[in-house]
Design an enzyme around this catalytic site. Sequence first.
Site, PDB file in Angstrom:
ATOM      1  N   HIS A 199      -6.287   3.278  -8.075  1.00 20.78           N
ATOM      2  CA  HIS A 199      -5.919   4.697  -8.125  1.00 20.78           C
ATOM      3  C   HIS A 199      -6.958   5.594  -7.442  1.00 20.78           C
ATOM      4  O   HIS A 199      -7.955   5.101  -6.932  1.00 20.78           O
ATOM      5  CB  HIS A 199      -5.648   5.108  -9.569  1.00 20.78           C
ATOM      6  CG  HIS A 199      -4.389   4.451 -10.078  1.00 20.78           C
ATOM      7  ND1 HIS A 199      -3.197   5.114 -10.208  1.00 20.78           N
ATOM      8  CD2 HIS A 199      -4.143   3.177 -10.421  1.00 20.78           C
ATOM      9  CE1 HIS A 199      -2.272   4.262 -10.624  1.00 20.78           C
ATOM     10  NE2 HIS A 199      -2.825   3.085 -10.770  1.00 20.78           N
ATOM     11  N   ASP A 229      -0.328   8.461  -9.817  1.00 17.48           N
ATOM     12  CA  ASP A 229      -0.543   8.094  -8.418  1.00 17.48           C
ATOM     13  C   ASP A 229      -0.834   9.314  -7.558  1.00 17.48           C
ATOM     14  O   ASP A 229      -0.797   9.214  -6.327  1.00 17.48           O
ATOM     15  CB  ASP A 229       0.709   7.380  -7.874  1.00 17.48           C
ATOM     16  CG  ASP A 229       0.963   6.082  -8.593  1.00 17.48           C
ATOM     17  OD1 ASP A 229       0.027   5.562  -9.225  1.00 17.48           O
ATOM     18  OD2 ASP A 229       2.106   5.583  -8.535  1.00 17.48           O
ATOM     19  N   ASN A 263      -4.827   4.140 -31.566  1.00 17.92           N
ATOM     20  CA  ASN A 263      -6.176   4.394 -31.075  1.00 17.92           C
ATOM     21  C   ASN A 263      -6.133   4.104 -29.583  1.00 17.92           C
ATOM     22  O   ASN A 263      -6.128   2.947 -29.165  1.00 17.92           O
ATOM     23  CB  ASN A 263      -7.196   3.496 -31.779  1.00 17.92           C
ATOM     24  CG  ASN A 263      -8.587   3.718 -31.206  1.00 17.92           C
ATOM     25  OD1 ASN A 263      -8.762   4.507 -30.275  1.00 17.92           O
ATOM     26  ND2 ASN A 263      -9.570   3.035 -31.736  1.00 17.92           N
ATOM     27  N   GLY A 269      -3.463   4.496 -17.795  1.00 16.44           N
ATOM     28  CA  GLY A 269      -2.397   5.414 -17.400  1.00 16.44           C
ATOM     29  C   GLY A 269      -1.158   5.181 -18.247  1.00 16.44           C
ATOM     30  O   GLY A 269      -0.427   6.121 -18.571  1.00 16.44           O
TER      31      GLY A 269
HETATM   32  C1  LIG Z   1       3.264   5.999 -11.586  1.00 19.59           C
HETATM   33  C2  LIG Z   1       2.432   5.164 -12.513  1.00 19.59           C
HETATM   34  N1  LIG Z   1       2.434   5.458 -13.814  1.00 19.59           N
HETATM   35  C3  LIG Z   1       1.687   4.760 -14.688  1.00 19.59           C
HETATM   36  C4  LIG Z   1       0.892   3.709 -14.285  1.00 19.59           C
HETATM   37  C5  LIG Z   1       0.122   2.926 -15.305  1.00 19.59           C
HETATM   38  O1  LIG Z   1      -1.267   3.050 -15.161  1.00 19.59           O
HETATM   39  P1  LIG Z   1      -2.245   1.943 -15.814  1.00 19.59           P
HETATM   40  O2  LIG Z   1      -2.194   0.758 -14.912  1.00 19.59           O
HETATM   41  O3  LIG Z   1      -3.579   2.589 -15.828  1.00 19.59           O
HETATM   42  O4  LIG Z   1      -1.725   1.628 -17.161  1.00 19.59           O
HETATM   43  C6  LIG Z   1       0.877   3.351 -12.938  1.00 19.59           C
HETATM   44  C7  LIG Z   1       0.042   2.211 -12.515  1.00 19.59           C
HETATM   45  O5  LIG Z   1      -0.199   1.959 -11.369  1.00 19.59           O
HETATM   46  C8  LIG Z   1       1.667   4.099 -12.029  1.00 19.59           C
HETATM   47  O6  LIG Z   1       1.682   3.795 -10.731  1.00 19.59           O
END
Ligand SMILES: Cc1ncc(COP(=O)(O)O)c(C=O)c1O
Length: 444
Positions: free
Chosen positions: A226, A200, A294, A92
């Site tokens: 998630h 989220d 990448n 994310g």
């Molecule tokens: C609102 C939000 N954005 C971005 C992320 C980042 O996701 P990732 O942990 O897959 O990098 C999170 C992670 O929980 C999040 O809650």
Amino acid sequence: MDEIKAKELHDGILAKVREYYELVHAPQRESAFLPGESRINYAGRVFDAEEMCNLVDSGLEFWLTYGKYSREFEAGLAAYLGVRFALLVNSGSSANLLAFAVLTSPLLGERRIKRGDEVITVACAFPTTIAPMVQYGAVPVFADVEAGTANICTDMLETARSPRTKAVMIAHSLGNPFNIHAVRDFCGKHGLWLVEDNCDALGSKYGGKFTGTWGDLGTSSFYPPHHMTMGEGGAVYTNDPLLRKIALSIRDWGRDCWCTSGTDNTCGCRFTKKFGQLPPGYDHKYVYSHFGYNLKATDMQAAVGCAQLKKLPSFVEKRKANFRLLYDGLKDLPELRLFEKYPESDPAWFGFLITLTDRAKFTRNDLTKYLEDHRIQTRNLFAGNILKHPCFETLEEGKDYRVAGPLTNTDSIMNNAFWLGLYPGMENEKLEYMIQCIREFCKK
Ligand SMILES: Cc1ncc(COP(=O)(O)O)c(C=O)c1O
């Protein structure tokens, strides 16, 4: 190759995987819940033999990189959301980085985000919603959030704006859609980009339409807590072919060519065009139109994602049902302010936010310690106020970032709020035990 033998072995292996799943993983569903002894996790992966079979199938195919499962996943996610394009990435955070990087592309002309341009956001956030702004030399401008929804105070948007404002980039807090109509109108009026961090909120709707699909770009995370998971993973989605083209380029090393791994000249430009100052006919495969990364995921991750995507609608419904149960069990306690939503919203809640009111004679940490002592996991609302974190110590207010006004509710959430899990694997007896513990604590 003996194809019949290969298929027999393949099917035999998957049959064993199913057997293994039933023996090793399935019993966990039935393990007895012992109040105060069994751990209540705030989140966790929910899966069955399908995810494991897909993963092993992908392993046996041994393509490893972007392949058939990645294509299937991108098409499936786009179809679920009702968008034209979805791109799989490895987290994310990568999705947020990519979405932001897209908006810095020279292909966007005057609207591109350049160093010193401003992006309106909130400080009550997950750090990687904001990190790309700082990393690209843009200036985040922080507005406060509402106490009830933990989402941007839209009446601060105009104050936050300056002639350098180029975009709004914010998350739907814990799955709760922000005021999309107000934010969209504001962006439309001033010609600003809107990036929805939908990490989220996958499955949440606003005005009958999925969050993440209202803005120019939306992002998802598939990390285990998630709405669905592939271990690590994420996605960027858009309806705009130009933004999609840029995203693909920046995700895949910055290259100009869009042929997928293992294919040549599906772009039709391989040795026939002139790019930049390169000699005519330079191989398009190695022509770079962006400074990219990448950020691709592996096909094994996508394989797990394909099985999870089929379960997503049921996960979303369970999250909603779990929210209702917690809400009904706690709504009469004067010490607690429960999560609020807009009438237009139908959230696929990520968590159950609780903020202490003035009536509480205890602190947030008193309550969360009590719950943790009772084996109930709790979480703060991520950074609380990101400006208070060590990563901001070397940044200068007014130059590297701006604050649009008092961040009163942000600070209140940092000090007085926490959230409980309600993931689809949470059985009712666990939710009821959480309610019971909170009620007991408030009565003391
Ligand atoms: C609102 C939000 N954005 C971005 C992320 C980042 O996701 P990732 O942990 O897959 O990098 C999170 C992670 O929980 C999040 O809650």
